[in-house]
Design an enzyme around this catalytic site. Structure first.
Site, short mmCIF file in Angstrom:
data_model
loop_
_atom_site.label_atom_id
_atom_site.label_comp_id
_atom_site.label_asym_id
_atom_site.label_seq_id
_atom_site.Cartn_x
_atom_site.Cartn_y
_atom_site.Cartn_z
N LYS A 11 0.81 -1.22 0.00
CA LYS A 11 0.00 0.00 0.00
C LYS A 11 0.85 1.28 0.00
O LYS A 11 2.06 1.23 0.28
CB LYS A 11 -0.94 -0.04 1.21
CG LYS A 11 -1.98 -1.16 1.16
CD LYS A 11 -2.94 -1.10 2.34
CE LYS A 11 -4.00 -2.17 2.27
NZ LYS A 11 -4.97 -2.08 3.39
N TYR A 51 -12.49 -1.98 -3.77
CA TYR A 51 -12.97 -2.08 -2.39
C TYR A 51 -14.50 -1.99 -2.32
O TYR A 51 -15.05 -1.64 -1.28
CB TYR A 51 -12.33 -1.01 -1.53
CG TYR A 51 -10.94 -1.38 -1.02
CD1 TYR A 51 -10.76 -2.46 -0.16
CD2 TYR A 51 -9.81 -0.64 -1.39
CE1 TYR A 51 -9.50 -2.81 0.30
CE2 TYR A 51 -8.54 -0.98 -0.92
CZ TYR A 51 -8.40 -2.07 -0.07
OH TYR A 51 -7.15 -2.41 0.40
N ASN A 114 -2.03 0.24 6.73
CA ASN A 114 -1.47 -0.99 7.30
C ASN A 114 -0.62 -1.79 6.31
O ASN A 114 -0.51 -3.00 6.40
CB ASN A 114 -2.59 -1.83 7.92
CG ASN A 114 -3.66 -2.21 6.92
OD1 ASN A 114 -3.55 -1.91 5.74
ND2 ASN A 114 -4.70 -2.88 7.39
N HIS A 117 -2.32 -5.34 1.53
CA HIS A 117 -3.62 -6.01 1.34
C HIS A 117 -3.33 -7.44 0.95
O HIS A 117 -2.38 -7.70 0.21
CB HIS A 117 -4.41 -5.34 0.20
CG HIS A 117 -5.55 -6.21 -0.28
ND1 HIS A 117 -6.77 -6.21 0.33
CD2 HIS A 117 -5.62 -7.14 -1.28
CE1 HIS A 117 -7.57 -7.09 -0.28
NE2 HIS A 117 -6.88 -7.66 -1.26
N GLU A 128 -9.53 -10.84 -7.67
CA GLU A 128 -8.60 -9.72 -7.49
C GLU A 128 -7.41 -9.84 -8.44
O GLU A 128 -6.94 -8.83 -8.99
CB GLU A 128 -8.15 -9.65 -6.03
CG GLU A 128 -9.29 -9.24 -5.09
CD GLU A 128 -8.94 -9.30 -3.62
OE1 GLU A 128 -9.83 -8.98 -2.80
OE2 GLU A 128 -7.80 -9.67 -3.24
P1 GDP Z 1 -7.99 -6.72 5.78
O1 GDP Z 1 -8.62 -7.85 5.02
O2 GDP Z 1 -7.16 -7.19 6.95
O3 GDP Z 1 -7.22 -5.76 4.89
O4 GDP Z 1 -9.19 -5.88 6.47
P2 GDP Z 1 -10.64 -5.41 5.96
O5 GDP Z 1 -11.02 -6.16 4.73
O6 GDP Z 1 -11.55 -5.48 7.13
O7 GDP Z 1 -10.45 -3.89 5.62
C1 GDP Z 1 -9.89 -3.45 4.40
C2 GDP Z 1 -8.97 -2.29 4.67
O8 GDP Z 1 -9.74 -1.18 5.14
C3 GDP Z 1 -7.93 -2.51 5.77
O9 GDP Z 1 -6.79 -3.23 5.36
C4 GDP Z 1 -7.60 -1.09 6.17
O10 GDP Z 1 -6.70 -0.47 5.24
C5 GDP Z 1 -8.96 -0.42 6.07
N1 GDP Z 1 -9.68 -0.44 7.37
C6 GDP Z 1 -10.18 -1.52 8.03
N2 GDP Z 1 -10.77 -1.14 9.19
C7 GDP Z 1 -10.64 0.21 9.25
C8 GDP Z 1 -11.06 1.21 10.19
O11 GDP Z 1 -11.67 0.90 11.22
N3 GDP Z 1 -10.75 2.51 9.90
C9 GDP Z 1 -10.07 2.85 8.76
N4 GDP Z 1 -9.79 4.16 8.54
N5 GDP Z 1 -9.67 1.96 7.86
C10 GDP Z 1 -9.94 0.66 8.09
#
Ligand code: GDP
Length: 140
Positions: A11, A51, A114, A117, A128
């Site tokens: 990222k 997304y 973070n 992905h 994807e």
């Molecule tokens: P992943 O599969 O571990 O990447 O997590 P998710 O699919 O739940 O979320 C997708 C992405 O959205 C995450 O990797 C973060 O970059 C972002 N994200 C997830 N939770 C949060 C949140 O609570 N706040 C914000 N700002 N971004 C989030």
């Protein structure tokens, strides 16, 4: 145990800090092979489509803004049980909850920024990968 392919993104927070090589070393030292890779700048439309499953979530707008804030490196990783293996190498979404030695524990700045992905299922991995790569660009 089956050989799988999963999809990965390094990222913008990580490309900005020049961490591509260090993150790739984590994949390679944990048994995953980078079988396709390119550095791209996502457009707003691409990030929103990629997304799309998160479009009702409160952080969707911020997430899209973050993902287009700088270059990303999109990748196909191959290895034994690659989808689950990569999720383990990445660590928990929130770096505060990530295990020691994971990419997110070592490099992530926040729950949003973070660093990586990774696909969360084989089906999503297939979709994807197809979003970013044609078959001839993936060389196992
Ligand atoms: P992943 O599969 O571990 O990447 O997590 P998710 O699919 O739940 O979320 C997708 C992405 O959205 C995450 O990797 C973060 O970059 C972002 N994200 C997830 N939770 C949060 C949140 O609570 N706040 C914000 N700002 N971004 C989030």
């Amino acid at each position: 145990m089956t050989t799988e392919r999963t999809f990965s993104i390094i990222k913008p927070d990580a490309t900005r800090r020049n961490l591509t090589g260090k993150i790739n070393a984590k994949f390679e030292s944990n048994g995953l092979r980078i079988v396709a890779q390119k550095r791209v700048r996502l457009t707003q439309d691409m990030a929103e489509r990629f997304y799309g499953v998160h479009k009702e979530r409160p952080f969707f707008k911020d997430l899209v803004k973050f993902m287009i804030s700088g270059p990303v490196v999109v990748q196909v990783l191959e290895g034994t049980d690659a989808v689950a293996a990569n999720r383990k190498i990445m660590g928990a979404t929130n770096p505060a909850n990530a295990d020691a030695g994971t990419i997110r524990k070592e490099f992530a700045e926040s729950v949003e920024a973070n660093s990586v992905h990774g696909s969360d299922s084989l089906e999503n991995a297939k979709n994807e990968i197809a979003f970013f790569f044609s078959e001839v660009e993936i060389v196992g």
